[in-house]
Design a protein around this motif. Structure first.
Motif, PDB file in Angstrom:
ATOM      1  N   UNK A  16      72.353  28.961 -15.955  1.00 41.49           N
ATOM      2  CA  UNK A  16      72.575  27.682 -16.653  1.00 41.49           C
ATOM      3  C   UNK A  16      73.447  27.818 -17.889  1.00 41.49           C
ATOM      4  N   UNK A  17      74.253  28.879 -17.930  1.00 38.81           N
ATOM      5  CA  UNK A  17      75.221  29.033 -19.025  1.00 38.81           C
ATOM      6  C   UNK A  17      74.616  28.928 -20.413  1.00 38.81           C
ATOM      7  N   UNK A  18      73.515  29.629 -20.612  1.00 42.37           N
ATOM      8  CA  UNK A  18      72.938  29.676 -21.961  1.00 42.37           C
ATOM      9  C   UNK A  18      73.529  30.916 -22.647  1.00 42.37           C
ATOM     10  N   UNK A  40      55.679  28.641 -22.525  1.00 43.75           N
ATOM     11  CA  UNK A  40      56.250  29.301 -21.342  1.00 43.75           C
ATOM     12  C   UNK A  40      55.147  29.632 -20.339  1.00 43.75           C
ATOM     13  N   UNK A  41      53.969  29.931 -20.849  1.00 48.34           N
ATOM     14  CA  UNK A  41      52.833  30.224 -19.972  1.00 48.34           C
ATOM     15  C   UNK A  41      52.728  29.091 -18.939  1.00 48.34           C
ATOM     16  N   UNK A  42      52.537  29.438 -17.661  1.00 47.98           N
ATOM     17  CA  UNK A  42      52.638  28.420 -16.609  1.00 47.98           C
ATOM     18  C   UNK A  42      51.624  27.284 -16.786  1.00 47.98           C
ATOM     19  N   UNK A  43      50.409  27.641 -17.212  1.00 45.29           N
ATOM     20  CA  UNK A  43      49.373  26.604 -17.366  1.00 45.29           C
ATOM     21  C   UNK A  43      49.748  25.636 -18.486  1.00 45.29           C
ATOM     22  N   UNK A  44      50.228  26.201 -19.585  1.00 46.06           N
ATOM     23  CA  UNK A  44      50.546  25.372 -20.748  1.00 46.06           C
ATOM     24  C   UNK A  44      51.807  24.567 -20.508  1.00 46.06           C
ATOM     25  N   UNK A  45      52.714  25.134 -19.737  1.00 40.98           N
ATOM     26  CA  UNK A  45      53.892  24.384 -19.338  1.00 40.98           C
ATOM     27  C   UNK A  45      53.455  23.204 -18.463  1.00 40.98           C
ATOM     28  N   UNK A  46      52.511  23.462 -17.559  1.00 41.73           N
ATOM     29  CA  UNK A  46      52.010  22.399 -16.675  1.00 41.73           C
ATOM     30  C   UNK A  46      51.374  21.276 -17.495  1.00 41.73           C
ATOM     31  N   UNK A  47      50.615  21.655 -18.515  1.00 43.10           N
ATOM     32  CA  UNK A  47      49.959  20.650 -19.358  1.00 43.10           C
ATOM     33  C   UNK A  47      51.036  19.863 -20.126  1.00 43.10           C
ATOM     34  N   UNK A  48      51.977  20.603 -20.688  1.00 44.79           N
ATOM     35  CA  UNK A  48      53.079  19.980 -21.437  1.00 44.79           C
ATOM     36  C   UNK A  48      53.861  19.028 -20.530  1.00 44.79           C
ATOM     37  N   UNK A  49      54.143  19.473 -19.324  1.00 50.95           N
ATOM     38  CA  UNK A  49      54.878  18.621 -18.376  1.00 50.95           C
ATOM     39  C   UNK A  49      54.057  17.386 -18.005  1.00 50.95           C
ATOM     40  N   UNK A  50      52.745  17.570 -17.853  1.00 45.38           N
ATOM     41  CA  UNK A  50      51.881  16.453 -17.453  1.00 45.38           C
ATOM     42  C   UNK A  50      51.652  15.472 -18.608  1.00 45.38           C
ATOM     43  N   UNK A  51      52.053  15.846 -19.789  1.00 40.74           N
ATOM     44  CA  UNK A  51      51.904  14.950 -20.953  1.00 40.74           C
ATOM     45  C   UNK A  51      53.163  14.137 -21.221  1.00 40.74           C
ATOM     46  N   UNK A  52      54.266  14.502 -20.561  1.00 36.91           N
ATOM     47  CA  UNK A  52      55.515  13.787 -20.837  1.00 36.91           C
ATOM     48  C   UNK A  52      55.355  12.307 -20.481  1.00 36.91           C
ATOM     49  N   UNK A  70      59.754  31.384 -13.092  1.00 41.73           N
ATOM     50  CA  UNK A  70      61.090  30.814 -13.339  1.00 41.73           C
ATOM     51  C   UNK A  70      61.000  29.331 -13.733  1.00 41.73           C
ATOM     52  N   UNK A  71      60.096  28.594 -13.079  1.00 40.35           N
ATOM     53  CA  UNK A  71      60.007  27.150 -13.340  1.00 40.35           C
ATOM     54  C   UNK A  71      59.599  26.891 -14.799  1.00 40.35           C
ATOM     55  N   UNK A  72      58.449  27.452 -15.262  1.00 40.26           N
ATOM     56  CA  UNK A  72      58.106  27.179 -16.670  1.00 40.26           C
ATOM     57  C   UNK A  72      59.092  27.783 -17.672  1.00 40.26           C
ATOM     58  N   UNK A  73      59.676  28.928 -17.353  1.00 37.57           N
ATOM     59  CA  UNK A  73      60.646  29.515 -18.299  1.00 37.57           C
ATOM     60  C   UNK A  73      61.830  28.558 -18.438  1.00 37.57           C
ATOM     61  N   UNK A  88      65.319  24.666 -21.168  1.00 35.93           N
ATOM     62  CA  UNK A  88      66.235  23.534 -20.963  1.00 35.93           C
ATOM     63  C   UNK A  88      65.615  22.176 -21.272  1.00 35.93           C
ATOM     64  N   UNK A  89      64.387  22.163 -21.770  1.00 35.52           N
ATOM     65  CA  UNK A  89      63.690  20.910 -22.061  1.00 35.52           C
ATOM     66  C   UNK A  89      64.609  19.949 -22.800  1.00 35.52           C
ATOM     67  N   UNK A  90      64.640  18.697 -22.445  1.00 36.34           N
ATOM     68  CA  UNK A  90      63.816  17.982 -21.461  1.00 36.34           C
ATOM     69  C   UNK A  90      64.496  17.885 -20.087  1.00 36.34           C
ATOM     70  N   UNK A  91      65.520  18.682 -19.853  1.00 36.01           N
ATOM     71  CA  UNK A  91      66.274  18.532 -18.606  1.00 36.01           C
ATOM     72  C   UNK A  91      65.592  19.197 -17.418  1.00 36.01           C
ATOM     73  N   UNK A  92      65.630  18.523 -16.289  1.00 34.04           N
ATOM     74  CA  UNK A  92      65.179  19.121 -15.035  1.00 34.04           C
ATOM     75  C   UNK A  92      66.396  19.307 -14.159  1.00 34.04           C
ATOM     76  N   UNK A  93      66.722  20.572 -13.919  1.00 31.60           N
ATOM     77  CA  UNK A  93      67.893  20.872 -13.089  1.00 31.60           C
ATOM     78  C   UNK A  93      67.468  21.859 -12.013  1.00 31.60           C
ATOM     79  N   UNK A  94      68.386  22.176 -11.122  1.00 29.43           N
ATOM     80  CA  UNK A  94      68.059  23.084 -10.023  1.00 29.43           C
ATOM     81  C   UNK A  94      67.430  24.376 -10.545  1.00 29.43           C
TER      82      UNK A  94
END
Ligand code: NDP
Ligand code: MG
Length: 384
Positions: A24-26, A145-157, A263-266, A271-277
């Protein structure tokens, strides 16, 4: 284009994060590792890093030789990590070192006003209120970055935080789900390192086998999302497809699902808030057929219980329990104690630490030091 610094770039999270940067060209400004000079040099060349830090000073000459023809600035030790954490022109610092050593760099980045992608959960477990208050004061974002906390963060958007009733923190249960304490006495390092769903660094893999990892995550969730212990339900979910969920006032539960791949939570954190491939397998629920859920066994997995007790009491106890665990896991990996010795030592430290409030970072570092010393003494006595 975003610019990033990575502490712990040679580890499991760090190397996957660099793949995300490449895809993603970071732009990568600075990299740090403990002692893996060969991989650090390779990464620095590939990504054109301007700063590299090797914590272990004895590896500096080797690193300099490997990067002889580059203009990179060389750093070492804690001062090096702090220098990286306070560089200008960095949008986000990924802290993916393992252990308490991540605390001071996290605080330094916050002080400097740099947003953080946080994998290094030990930082929040030990530093808790100090870290969160400092981040709030400076307006610094901490992206989990932790997958569980990312899931919670994502579910709160898109949802109002003040309507959150609680969270469901899922746990794979590790390689020893369903076993009794007796079954676990003779577990070998190799068996404990064999996690059913996730491929991770050694320390967190052992933490997943003892369920210490879920205890650390329980504490991490409390600080990240301002929750009380009563608001967190731990559910063993063997398939690691539902990465955690948030329950709202109306009893709706919103979860994030996906194949177990960091890879998904990282990528979401970077890239938050972007969802890309994202270069991971697509989830097929019909391939799984069924998803299962169970309660954790708090008696067998003593570390989990110790963490919950520690954070419920507050003060320095979470730091003490974390320090005890780091020392005990290192000893287990060196073949100096048994697998069940880890839970015994963590529990003993919890029971024998005189609690006090955390006022400064020194209180945390001292609690960590004392816990490690306690564990070392007990191991010398040879009962574990
Ligand atoms: P690894 O053991 O794979 O990697 C650790 C990284 O930290 C390595 O790059 C290591 O360098 C570096 N490091 C260790 N000590 C220092 C130090 N003093 N200074 C600078 N760098 C240091 O661990 P993981 O990637 O598995 O885990 C990292 C963190 O992320 C942990 O806190 C873990 O709990 C958390 N986490 C990990 C997950 C995973 O899937 N792996 C999932 C969720 C959270 P070197 O290679 O030179 O030793
Ligand atoms: Mg996790």
């Amino acid at each position: 284009m975003k610019t990033i610094s990575i502490l712990g770039s040679t580890g499991s999270i760090g190397t996957q994060a660099l793949e995300v940067c490449e895809e993603h060209d970071i732009k990568v400004k600075a990299l740090a590792a403990h002692s893996n000079a060969a991989l650090l040099a390779e990464q620095a060349k590939k990504f054109g890093a301007e700063y590299v830090c090797i914590f272990d000073e004895s590896k500096l000459d080797r690193l300099k030789t490997l990067l002889a023809d580059s203009k990179v600035t060389f750093l070492t030790g804690m001062e090096g990590l702090k220098t990286i954490a306070s560089l200008d022109g960095v949008d986000i610092m990924l802290n993916s070192v393992v252990g308490m050593v991540g605390l001071v760099p996290t605080l330094t980045a916050i002080e400097h006003g740099t947003d953080i992608a946080l994998a290094n959960k030990e930082t929040l477990v030990a530093g808790g209120k100090l870290v969160i208050n400092a981040a709030k004061e400076k307006g610094v974002m901490i992206y989990p970055v932790d997958s569980e906390h990312s899931a919670i963060f994502q579910s709160m958007q898109g949802n109002s935080m003040n309507r959150v009733k609680g969270i469901i923190l899922t746990a794979s249960g590790g390689p020893f789900f369903g076993r009794t304490l007796d079954d676990l006495r003779n577990v070998t390092v190799e068996q404990a390192l064999n996690h059913p769903n996730w491929s991770m660094g050694n320390k967190i893999t052992i933490d997943s086998a003892t369920l210490m990892n879920k205890g650390l995550e329980f504490i991490e969730a409390m600080w990240l999302f301002d929750l009380s212990p009563e608001q967190i339900e731990i559910v063993v979910h063997r398939e690691s497809v539902i990465h955690s969920a948030v329950e709202y006032e109306d009893n709706s539960v919103i979860a994030q699902l996906g194949v177990p791949d960091m890879k998904i939570p990282i990528q979401y954190a970077l890239l938050y808030p972007n969802r890309v491939h994202c270069d991971v397998r697509k989830l097929s629920l019909t391939d799984y057929g069924k998803l299962t859920f169970a309660k954790p066994d708090y008696e067998t997995f003593k570390c989990l219980t110790a963490c919950i007790k520690a954070v419920t009491a507050g003060g320095i106890l979470p730091a003490a329990v974390n320090g005890a665990n780091e020392a005990a896991v290192a000893a287990f990996l060196q073949g100096r104690i048994s697998f069940t010795g880890i839970g015994d030592l963590v529990t003993e430290v919890l029971e024998n630490t005189e609690n006090k409030e955390i006022k400064t970072v020194d209180d945390i570092l001292e609690a960590d030091r004392a816990a490690r010393a306690y564990v070392e003494n007990k191991i010398e006595e040879g009962q574990y």
